[in-house]
Design a protein around this motif. Structure first.
Motif, PDB file in Angstrom:
ATOM      1  N   ARG A 249      43.803  32.757 -55.080  1.00 26.05           N
ATOM      2  CA  ARG A 249      43.441  34.164 -54.970  1.00 26.05           C
ATOM      3  C   ARG A 249      44.528  35.055 -55.580  1.00 26.05           C
ATOM      4  NH1 ARG A 249      39.478  36.936 -55.407  1.00 26.05           N
ATOM      5  NH2 ARG A 249      40.813  38.193 -56.687  1.00 26.05           N
ATOM      6  N   ILE A 250      45.799  34.736 -55.297  1.00 28.94           N
ATOM      7  CA  ILE A 250      46.902  35.521 -55.852  1.00 28.94           C
ATOM      8  C   ILE A 250      46.898  35.418 -57.369  1.00 28.94           C
ATOM      9  CG2 ILE A 250      49.427  35.664 -56.019  1.00 28.94           C
ATOM     10  CD1 ILE A 250      49.531  34.828 -53.082  1.00 28.94           C
ATOM     11  N   GLY A 251      46.631  34.226 -57.876  1.00 24.56           N
ATOM     12  CA  GLY A 251      46.585  34.046 -59.323  1.00 24.56           C
ATOM     13  C   GLY A 251      45.519  34.900 -59.965  1.00 24.56           C
ATOM     14  N   TYR A 252      44.334  34.991 -59.327  1.00 23.34           N
ATOM     15  CA  TYR A 252      43.273  35.821 -59.872  1.00 23.34           C
ATOM     16  C   TYR A 252      43.665  37.295 -59.827  1.00 23.34           C
ATOM     17  CZ  TYR A 252      40.362  31.651 -59.383  1.00 23.34           C
ATOM     18  OH  TYR A 252      39.839  30.391 -59.477  1.00 23.34           O
ATOM     19  N   GLU A 253      44.306  37.708 -58.732  1.00 23.70           N
ATOM     20  CA  GLU A 253      44.688  39.105 -58.608  1.00 23.70           C
ATOM     21  C   GLU A 253      45.700  39.503 -59.678  1.00 23.70           C
ATOM     22  OE1 GLU A 253      46.022  39.375 -54.599  1.00 23.70           O
ATOM     23  OE2 GLU A 253      44.022  39.768 -53.809  1.00 23.70           O
ATOM     24  N   ARG A 254      46.623  38.583 -59.999  1.00 27.83           N
ATOM     25  CA  ARG A 254      47.607  38.902 -61.025  1.00 27.83           C
ATOM     26  C   ARG A 254      46.943  39.120 -62.378  1.00 27.83           C
ATOM     27  NH1 ARG A 254      52.128  34.344 -59.357  1.00 27.83           N
ATOM     28  NH2 ARG A 254      53.068  35.517 -57.633  1.00 27.83           N
ATOM     29  N   GLY A 255      45.834  38.431 -62.610  1.00 26.29           N
ATOM     30  CA  GLY A 255      45.156  38.585 -63.886  1.00 26.29           C
ATOM     31  C   GLY A 255      44.155  39.724 -63.919  1.00 26.29           C
ATOM     32  N   LYS A 256      43.926  40.364 -62.766  1.00 20.84           N
ATOM     33  CA  LYS A 256      42.875  41.366 -62.706  1.00 20.84           C
ATOM     34  C   LYS A 256      43.154  42.582 -63.579  1.00 20.84           C
ATOM     35  CE  LYS A 256      40.100  40.636 -60.135  1.00 20.84           C
ATOM     36  NZ  LYS A 256      38.906  39.794 -60.284  1.00 20.84           N
ATOM     37  N   GLU A 257      44.393  43.110 -63.519  1.00 19.71           N
ATOM     38  CA  GLU A 257      44.699  44.277 -64.330  1.00 19.71           C
ATOM     39  C   GLU A 257      44.644  43.937 -65.809  1.00 19.71           C
ATOM     40  OE1 GLU A 257      48.065  46.615 -63.355  1.00 19.71           O
ATOM     41  OE2 GLU A 257      47.623  46.688 -61.221  1.00 19.71           O
ATOM     42  N   GLU A 258      45.145  42.754 -66.185  1.00 20.70           N
ATOM     43  CA  GLU A 258      45.091  42.348 -67.587  1.00 20.70           C
ATOM     44  C   GLU A 258      43.651  42.206 -68.036  1.00 20.70           C
ATOM     45  OE1 GLU A 258      46.514  38.697 -70.496  1.00 20.70           O
ATOM     46  OE2 GLU A 258      47.219  38.791 -68.427  1.00 20.70           O
ATOM     47  N   GLN A 259      42.812  41.679 -67.155  1.00 15.95           N
ATOM     48  CA  GLN A 259      41.402  41.538 -67.498  1.00 15.95           C
ATOM     49  C   GLN A 259      40.769  42.891 -67.751  1.00 15.95           C
ATOM     50  OE1 GLN A 259      38.970  40.171 -64.361  1.00 15.95           O
ATOM     51  NE2 GLN A 259      37.131  39.990 -65.598  1.00 15.95           N
ATOM     52  N   GLY A 260      41.047  43.861 -66.858  1.00 18.01           N
ATOM     53  CA  GLY A 260      40.510  45.206 -67.042  1.00 18.01           C
ATOM     54  C   GLY A 260      40.963  45.815 -68.352  1.00 18.01           C
ATOM     55  N   GLN A 261      42.217  45.594 -68.700  1.00 17.25           N
ATOM     56  CA  GLN A 261      42.744  46.119 -69.960  1.00 17.25           C
ATOM     57  C   GLN A 261      42.019  45.512 -71.156  1.00 17.25           C
ATOM     58  OE1 GLN A 261      46.853  45.113 -69.714  1.00 17.25           O
ATOM     59  NE2 GLN A 261      47.328  46.648 -68.148  1.00 17.25           N
ATOM     60  N   THR A 262      41.808  44.200 -71.116  1.00 16.56           N
ATOM     61  CA  THR A 262      41.174  43.555 -72.268  1.00 16.56           C
ATOM     62  C   THR A 262      39.730  44.000 -72.435  1.00 16.56           C
ATOM     63  OG1 THR A 262      40.597  41.621 -70.915  1.00 16.56           O
ATOM     64  CG2 THR A 262      42.660  41.528 -72.139  1.00 16.56           C
ATOM     65  N   LEU A 263      39.027  44.197 -71.332  1.00 19.24           N
ATOM     66  CA  LEU A 263      37.658  44.686 -71.413  1.00 19.24           C
ATOM     67  C   LEU A 263      37.612  46.065 -72.049  1.00 19.24           C
ATOM     68  CD1 LEU A 263      36.317  43.605 -67.913  1.00 19.24           C
ATOM     69  CD2 LEU A 263      35.641  42.662 -70.107  1.00 19.24           C
ATOM     70  N   VAL A 264      38.480  46.959 -71.593  1.00 14.96           N
ATOM     71  CA  VAL A 264      38.495  48.324 -72.110  1.00 14.96           C
ATOM     72  C   VAL A 264      38.936  48.349 -73.568  1.00 14.96           C
ATOM     73  CG1 VAL A 264      39.720  50.534 -71.941  1.00 14.96           C
ATOM     74  CG2 VAL A 264      38.729  49.502 -69.898  1.00 14.96           C
ATOM     75  N   LEU A 265      39.944  47.561 -73.919  1.00 17.49           N
ATOM     76  CA  LEU A 265      40.401  47.515 -75.308  1.00 17.49           C
ATOM     77  C   LEU A 265      39.284  47.066 -76.240  1.00 17.49           C
ATOM     78  CD1 LEU A 265      43.981  46.035 -74.873  1.00 17.49           C
ATOM     79  CD2 LEU A 265      43.417  48.275 -75.816  1.00 17.49           C
ATOM     80  N   ARG A 266      38.527  46.096 -75.818  1.00 17.50           N
ATOM     81  CA  ARG A 266      37.434  45.616 -76.662  1.00 17.50           C
ATOM     82  C   ARG A 266      36.351  46.687 -76.796  1.00 17.50           C
ATOM     83  NH1 ARG A 266      36.080  40.971 -78.863  1.00 17.50           N
ATOM     84  NH2 ARG A 266      37.756  39.812 -77.860  1.00 17.50           N
ATOM     85  N   GLN A 267      36.030  47.360 -75.716  1.00 21.20           N
ATOM     86  CA  GLN A 267      35.027  48.426 -75.776  1.00 21.20           C
ATOM     87  C   GLN A 267      35.502  49.578 -76.661  1.00 21.20           C
ATOM     88  OE1 GLN A 267      34.752  49.118 -71.578  1.00 21.20           O
ATOM     89  NE2 GLN A 267      32.996  47.761 -71.316  1.00 21.20           N
ATOM     90  N   LEU A 268      36.784  49.910 -76.554  1.00 19.53           N
ATOM     91  CA  LEU A 268      37.332  50.992 -77.375  1.00 19.53           C
ATOM     92  C   LEU A 268      37.273  50.645 -78.858  1.00 19.53           C
ATOM     93  CD1 LEU A 268      40.447  52.029 -75.244  1.00 19.53           C
ATOM     94  CD2 LEU A 268      38.503  53.498 -75.844  1.00 19.53           C
TER      95      LEU A 268
END
Length: 317
Positions: A249-268
């Motif tokens: 669970r901690i591992g997923y949480e650490r990647g959550k912000e990076e995941q959000g960034q990559t999604l937004v960067l791709r959309q942009l």
């Protein structure tokens, strides 16, 4: 953050779940093709072969592609190209790209590939299934199989009654789309879908695989994520089934912000084009809440100036 990293992060949940449950995916989405396959013989993912025919220029969009070697029930080798169109915005060139991939596979490897596409967008009218041209002395028609995940909204009871892992995948995908601006409702669905895995009697490995997919796509802000995780831990304790560890669970949480960034960067990049490195780095400093706000705001962007103005108005010091 380079573009290969962005693409890998966005594609990985779909690619992982497709690899983990490839026979079930074929039987669920393309039963006629699945019926031709000898599932007693091993199948093979041809990642190196696919990379040889994939276009480098397509890094700006989100794809999950798998080239798979299977065996026909009559003993012959067959190649399948499975394409998952993750991008939410339909693309006019998509049928041509499916044709080009099919042609390149035949040209390079002398293998006719069965081409299949899973469409994850939200446009009910976008249903590409062929590429053709027609001249007086030359004509060509290329047809490929497609499945539209949006169609399963009207087949929800069928999904609920299915124990195929991809029923859960579709449910998570649809509820993620439907709760884009209703995150409290998303948290409820996320918990419900994961609880359903236990109620259906899935084995630990299957629960963990599907949990990973659900957790990856059904993104929640930190406060709701904390509430969800607490409720989930209590649920597992009641059942004496600690399948998902705190470490995972901690591992997923650490990647959550990076995941959000990559999604937004791709959309942009889809909305305003390639981003300068300094702009990418500035976006990477945003909090998860700011990333979520930017994800909504970018729908109104038409130029990079719109993005720069938003960053100036919303960036924290």
């Amino acid at each position: 953050m380079n573009q290969d990293k962005i693409r890998a992060d966005n594609d990985s949940p779909w690619k992982e779940i497709l690899e983990a449950y490839f026979p079930q995916a074929m039987q669920f989405f393309f039963p006629r093709t699945a019926a031709l396959i000898d599932w007693e013989r091993p199948y093979e993912f041809l990642d190196k072969e696919f990379q040889q025919i994939a276009r480098e220029s397509e890094q700006g969009r989100r794809y999950a592609d798998k080239l798979v070697k299977v065996w026909h029930i009559d003993g012959k080798e067959m190649w399948l190209l499975i394409h998952i169109e993750i991008q939410a915005i339909p693309e006019d060139i998509f049928p041509q790209r499916m044709f080009t991939y099919n042609l390149r596979i035949f040209d390079k490897f002398a293998k006719p590939a069965i081409s299949l596409a899973i469409l994850c967008d939200t446009d009910p009218n976008w249903r590409p299934n062929q590429f053709s041209y027609n001249y007086p002395d030359t004509r060509h028609l290329f047809e490929f199989g497609t499945v539209k995940l949006l169609d399963y909204r009207s087949r929800w009871t069928e999904l609920e009654n299915s124990d195929n892992p991809f029923a859960t995948v579709i449910m998570a995908h649809l509820k993620t789309q439907e709760t884009n601006k209703k995150l409290g409702e998303r948290k409820t669905w996320k918990f419900s879908l994961i609880r359903r895995l236990y109620e259906l009697g899935f084995q630990e490995t299957d629960i963990r695989n599907l949990y990973r997919f659900i957790d990856w796509v059904m993104i929640l802000p930190k406060d709701l994520e904390a509430e969800f995780w607490q409720e989930f831990k209590e649920f597992e304790e009641e059942r004496s089934m600690s399948y998902i560890t705190t470490g995972e669970r901690i591992g997923y949480e650490r990647g959550k912000e990076e995941q959000g960034q990559t999604l937004v960067l791709r959309q942009l990049q889809k909305r305003v084009g390639e981003l300068p490195q300094e702009v990418i780095e500035e976006i990477q400093t945003l909090s998860l809440e700011q990333i979520e706000n930017l994800g909504e705001a970018l729908l109104d962007f038409t130029t990079i100036d719109d993005l720069l103005n938003w960053l100036q108005a919303n960036q924290t010091v």
